[in-house]
Scaffold this motif. Structure first.
Motif: not given
Length: 471
Positions: A327-343, A362-371
């Motif tokens: 099992i491999g793992t990535k380094k995790r940041s101790p502090l983080n902040a982000n913005l997200f949005g959907s239309v 019909v539903d069409a949705r655009l997601d920005i998971c991490s600005a």
């Protein structure tokens, strides 16, 4: 309208995802992964309650499901049934059983195929296969409701697994907030690649505000992981950072708005049918699909998180918890902040009242998971940098499409799909990331309830559920 609140809920550790891997019928999404498909959100009805109703419509009260197992001889097909249900005015107790027939049928067939004739020893061997514990699973569930609080306790044991599962949930309602305390040993999580992970101990405490007329909502909580995550039904993989040991404090907010371009309000005459006895009202098979309309909605929000404790591992780190498991793992940041949005844009034709051709949606949705991830990718493109951010699944906007079509009467077919608009996970250009097909039968007597049978080719699993007021 598609449920945009999943955009914020998926930032925490208690976003339920429908899953046939457990008798409880759900797993949880992983914070930091792209938003899950809307159809994957678990039913609001508990699995015991679902089986109590669904059992009336299936032979012998057995409900089929599909889920991959660690050993192929068990097969993916299984049958679930509610063996016991005791209920009082404020509590209930239920016992769920599951049976996987493939191994039993194959074993019995092999016994009689190898036997020269029908002898008594052959029948004794058949009995041995019938009592093979690996083909059975049992789950015990109980709930106690006290005024504004509710407690759910559960345990389940799968014959092909070494350890049982335990879970405790506490809900408490306040005038403007909901408080949830949840603990699981182990906690089951589903990543964006369709792989399951067991976290030996997962504990979370959250407080969320109720949806307001202004569209503003907030949520905050703490989560604790203990023990090294292990992949389920696979031998290797890269551990999601959010599942590594440690304590996380997280807060999120969102602001949601919607606007109708046009909407045909339901009138009494729209549901009235002339008969020999006069006009009889036939309401929509689903009250939430009773008004044709075209609308647009959007949500924008932000998250912040702080991690305490836990080990920071490099990509070359290998798990020592299981032999032959890498099992491999990535380094995790101790502090983080982000913005997200959907239309999301929604178009619906029909009121879902007639027997044919009365619902197309019909539903069409655009997601920005991490600005920040999207902005970083755009910056690298304009700078023509050799550094690629394509390996980050959050760096590409996601387009979700939901197609719903009435087949006949209350029967409806639905296809949920998600597309990545950029290169990611080794795939170049726009591509399909996920697809789930479902067939539903709406129950008019429940106003907005239906029996849903869904299948996920990516996860190679499916199940039958009872869903209520899912929009």
């Amino acid at each position: 309208m598609a449920n945009l609140r999943t955009a914020m809920d998926s930032q925490f550790w208690d976003q339920p995802i429908s899953s046939s891997q457990t008798l409880e019928g759900c797993a949880y999404s992983i914070p930091g992964d792209p938003f899950p498909l809307e159809v994957t959100r678990a039913s609001k009805a508990l699995r015991v309650q679902q089986l109590s109703v669904l059992g009336n419509g299936f032979p012998l009260g057995t409900i089929p499901s599909f889920s991959p197992t660690s050993t192929k001889d068990l097969g993916s097909f299984s049958l679930q049934s509610l063996f016991l249900k005791l209920a009082t005015s404020n509590s209930w107790l239920g016992l769920i059983g599951q049976f996987r027939p493939k191994k039993l049928i194959s074993s019995i067939k092999g016994e009689f195929t190898n036997a020269d004739e029908f002898e008594w020893p052959a029948f004794k061997d058949v009995a041995k296969h019938v009592f093979d514990k690996s083909i059975y699973s049992l789950g015990l569930f109980s709930q106690i409701s006290l005024s504004s609080s509710s407690v759910l306790l559960s345990t389940e044991r799968h014959g092909d697994k070494r350890r049982p599962r335990y879970k405790m949930m506490l809900w408490h309602e306040l005038p403007d907030h909901d408080i949830t305390l949840e603990a699981a040993w182990p906690g089951l999580f589903l990543d964006q690649k369709g792989k399951y992970w067991d976290v030996p101990e997962s504990i979370s405490l959250d407080m969320s505000s109720l949806p307001s007329e202004s569209g503003f909502q907030y949520r905050f909580g703490v989560h604790k992981n203990s023990g090294h995550p292990q992949p389920v039904n696979t031998l290797n993989g890269e551990v999601p950072c959010a599942l590594m040991p440690g304590l996380c404090a997280k807060a999120a907010f969102s602001y949601e708005k919607r606007k109708d371009f046009w909407r045909q309000k339901e009138k009494v005459d729209d549901t009235a049918v002339k008969t020999d006895r006069g006009k009889v009202r036939h309401p929509s098979f689903d009250m939430r699909l009773s008004e044709p309309h075209a609308a647009i909605s959007g949500i924008i929000g932000g998250t912040s998180a702080a991690w305490f404790g836990g080990s920071e591992s490099s990509p070359s780190t290998e798990s020592h918890v299981d032999r032959d498991t890498s099992i491999g793992t990535k380094k995790r940041s101790p502090l983080n902040a982000n913005l997200f949005g959907s239309v999301c844009y929604t178009f619906q034709h029909g009121r879902f009242t007639k027997l044919y051709g009365d619902l197309t949606r019909v539903d069409a949705r655009l997601d920005i998971c991490s600005a920040s991830a999207v902005a970083k990718r755009v910056f690298n493109i304009f700078r023509r940098s050799s550094f690629s951010n394509a390996d980050n699944p959050l760096s590409s906007p996601k387009l979700g499409l939901i197609l719903q079509q009435q087949v006949a009467g209350p029967i409806m077919v639905r296809v949920d799909s998600k597309f990545s608009l950029g290169s990611s996970s080794g795939k170049q250009g726009p591509h399909v990331e996920d697809l789930i097909c479902s067939l539903s039968y709406s129950l008019r007597i429940l106003r907005s309830g239906k029996v849903v049978a869904w299948y996920s080719p990516k996860r190679k699993e499916g199940m039958v559920e009872l869903r209520l007021f899912e929009f």
